[in-house]
Design a protein around this motif. Structure first.
Motif, PDB file in Angstrom:
ATOM      1  N   ALA A 103       0.814  -1.217   0.000  1.00 50.29           N
ATOM      2  CA  ALA A 103       0.000   0.000   0.000  1.00 50.29           C
ATOM      3  C   ALA A 103       0.847   1.266   0.000  1.00 50.29           C
ATOM      4  O   ALA A 103       0.305   2.374  -0.032  1.00 50.29           O
ATOM      5  CB  ALA A 103      -0.923  -0.007   1.220  1.00 50.29           C
ATOM      6  N   GLY A 104       2.193   1.120   0.045  1.00 48.31           N
ATOM      7  CA  GLY A 104       3.066   2.268  -0.053  1.00 48.31           C
ATOM      8  C   GLY A 104       3.504   2.875   1.259  1.00 48.31           C
ATOM      9  O   GLY A 104       4.053   3.989   1.278  1.00 48.31           O
ATOM     10  N   ALA A 105       3.337   2.138   2.377  1.00 54.35           N
ATOM     11  CA  ALA A 105       3.702   2.687   3.684  1.00 54.35           C
ATOM     12  C   ALA A 105       5.192   2.954   3.804  1.00 54.35           C
ATOM     13  O   ALA A 105       5.615   3.793   4.620  1.00 54.35           O
ATOM     14  CB  ALA A 105       3.246   1.733   4.787  1.00 54.35           C
ATOM     15  N   PHE A 106       5.995   2.254   3.016  1.00 55.43           N
ATOM     16  CA  PHE A 106       7.442   2.453   3.047  1.00 55.43           C
ATOM     17  C   PHE A 106       7.910   3.344   1.894  1.00 55.43           C
ATOM     18  O   PHE A 106       9.105   3.423   1.618  1.00 55.43           O
ATOM     19  CB  PHE A 106       8.167   1.100   2.959  1.00 55.43           C
ATOM     20  CG  PHE A 106       8.155   0.311   4.244  1.00 55.43           C
ATOM     21  CD1 PHE A 106       9.321   0.135   4.966  1.00 55.43           C
ATOM     22  CD2 PHE A 106       6.990  -0.248   4.722  1.00 55.43           C
ATOM     23  CE1 PHE A 106       9.321  -0.604   6.148  1.00 55.43           C
ATOM     24  CE2 PHE A 106       6.981  -0.978   5.895  1.00 55.43           C
ATOM     25  CZ  PHE A 106       8.145  -1.155   6.620  1.00 55.43           C
ATOM     26  N   GLY A 107       6.997   3.979   1.231  1.00 55.06           N
ATOM     27  CA  GLY A 107       7.358   4.724   0.039  1.00 55.06           C
ATOM     28  C   GLY A 107       7.522   3.777  -1.134  1.00 55.06           C
ATOM     29  O   GLY A 107       7.095   2.624  -1.083  1.00 55.06           O
TER      30      GLY A 107
END
Length: 495
Positions: A116-120
């Motif tokens: 989901a992009g939590a780490f970029g």
């Protein structure tokens, strides 16, 4: 009799004669399980040998030891702890299974967060570990991840800086997620590599490199102390040994690369074999029959090695994986009671990939003076899209090699004669997917366990790897009491 003498007293008959004497031999020594066909008919197992080995296994309390393993009892006696890799697959004591499921839920949540992009932006996964913290994940990703297309995955274990530099040349540090896998989170090589990855990210201007790290460990406090945020630490049970660990959070790179559904399919394939191992009678129990053949060749025929050959490029790392699983588990010189073993322990495991190996080492297997039990691992469904003749040639070579080892060929010219009567087994997978690979590895794990129980050794410690590591640490600190040869080598290398 239920000791080794009952086994050693049985006659030794050539393989071709065993087939001639028993029209039902193929059916007696083959079975199907979890999408895998097992064929031991070209080994020297006989009904009488299986009966004798079953009696020996009974005298060694195999059933009780197996029950203790699944019950979470402290079967790793030298380290006084349970052995819980089967619990990672949902098989065993309910309370330990529940803990493992909780850890798996945490893994899945982190997979979802990364996606989901939590780490970029993440397009590269760099996993650093060594031994079981690298070999298992590497096997999974290499075997099943070629078509996944989710991430570029690199698994680095060697402390040789070239291993990391090769990855640095291909990966974008701003899009790389670092996985640090260490059960104790004190492994020298792993932490040295991890520090170098952090330095690479920092030099490239990554603002918060530690924010792009996930730790896979049974010692979460040490990972937090090293710099990983506690929300990005994936723990696992202390009872999961390194070489048995990719079912746990150590398998996180595979869960990322393959997707969570396939990771769960792998667990279920392994659990299917767990249930078979627990419930099947010994004469039709795949891990037990394989172990009986192993023990026959090491203890009676004095074979010092065994050689698995993967006739599928996707399984090219399997022989290396099995080297650690088998030799680190059962390469012991004392019994569980600390007494000298007094007989051979595990065979030396080596092998390769067909058909390459046929043109490199099969000369010795066919005509050399060493007896080497061979294991062929092949897959019916091809993994490629090339014309069918490629895969047919691959499989025909595997099957023909086993037939040739057994049958041999006599010629007037001794240099062109083949003695035959050389044993092999075949493991034929319907297809290579997460379920069958999980089943395959679980089969090998339980095979190792049966070997260990009958030899009365502890398959779950590995103190033999410690002494060299201790001496290397002493050398790094400028100390250590080394022999003249080693001292000279250090002077030549370091001045």
């Amino acid at each position: 009799m239920s000791d080794w003498s009952a086994i050693e007293a049985l006659p030794q008959t050539r393989l071709t004669e065993l087939f001639e004497a028993d029209p039902e031999r193929l059916g007696r020594f083959s079975l199907d399980l979890a999408g895998i066909h097992f064929d031991w008919s070209k080994t020297h197992l006989t009904p009488e040998l299986v009966t004798a080995f079953a009696a020996l296994a009974t005298s060694r309390d195999l059933a009780a030891r197996r029950d203790a393993l699944f019950a979470g009892e402290h079967v790793n006696v030298t380290e006084d702890r349970p052995v819980t890799h089967t619990h990672e697959r949902g098989e065993g004591a309910a309370e330990i299974v529940a803990v493992a499921r909780g850890y798996h839920d945490r893994m899945r949540q982190l997979v979802d967060a990364i996606e989901a992009g939590a780490f970029g932006p993440v397009s590269h996964i760099l996993h650093v570990g060594i031994g079981g913290s690298a070999l298992g994940p590497h096997l999974l990703v290499d075997a099943l991840g070629r078509e996944a297309g989710r991430y570029d995955v690199a698994i680095v274990s060697n402390v040789d800086g070239m291993a990391l530099e090769d990855v640095f040349g291909d990966f974008d540090p701003a899009a790389t997620l670092l996985l640090v896998a260490s059960k104790t989170f004190t492994t020298t090589e792993t932490l040295m590599n991890a520090d170098s990855v952090i330095a690479w990210m920092t030099e490239a201007g990554v603002e918060d490199p530690y924010g792009r790290v996930v730790a896979l460990t049974a010692q979460p406090d040490k990972a937090v102390e090293w710099g990983v945020d506690e929300t990005r630490v994936l723990p696992f049970n202390e009872g999961v040994g390194g070489r048995y660990s990719f079912w746990s959070s150590i398998g996180f790179p595979a869960a990322l690369a393959l997707g969570w559904d396939r990771f769960e399919e792998m667990l279920e394939g392994a659990a299917e074999v767990d249930r078979h191992f627990r419930l099947a009678a010994l004469h039709e129990n795949a891990p037990a029959l394989a172990a009986f053949a192993d023990l026959y060749y090491t203890q009676v025929r004095h074979a010092e090695t065994r050689a698995p050959f993967a006739y599928d490029e996707r399984l090219r790392l399997l022989p290396s994986y099995l080297q650690q699983l088998e030799m680190e588990s059962n390469g012991k010189g004392v019994t569980v009671d600390g007494q000298p073993l007094g007989r051979p322990s595990a065979a030396i495991t080596w092998g390769g990939v067909g058909t390459d190996a046929q043109h490199a080492v099969f000369q010795l297997l066919h005509q050399g003076t060493h007896l080497v039990p061979v294991e062929f691992i092949a897959v019916i469904e091809p993994g490629d899209t090339l014309p069918e003749e490629h895969h047919r040639a691959l499989l025909n070579n595997a099957f023909a090699q086993g037939a040739a080892l057994m049958k041999g060929k006599q010629a007037d010219d001794p240099a062109r004669s083949y003695s035959g009567d050389r044993p092999s087994s075949t493991l034929l997978l319907d297809q290579l997917d997460a379920r069958t690979l999980g089943a395959l590895i679980a089969f090998y794990e339980h095979r190792v366990f049966v070997n260990g129980v009958i030899l009365q050794i502890n398959s779950f410690d590995q103190f033999g790897v410690e002494l060299g590591k201790e001496m290397a640490k002493a050398a790094e600190k400028g100390g250590g009491d080394f022999d003249p040869s080693t001292t000279d080598l250090m002077k030549r290398a370091f001045g």
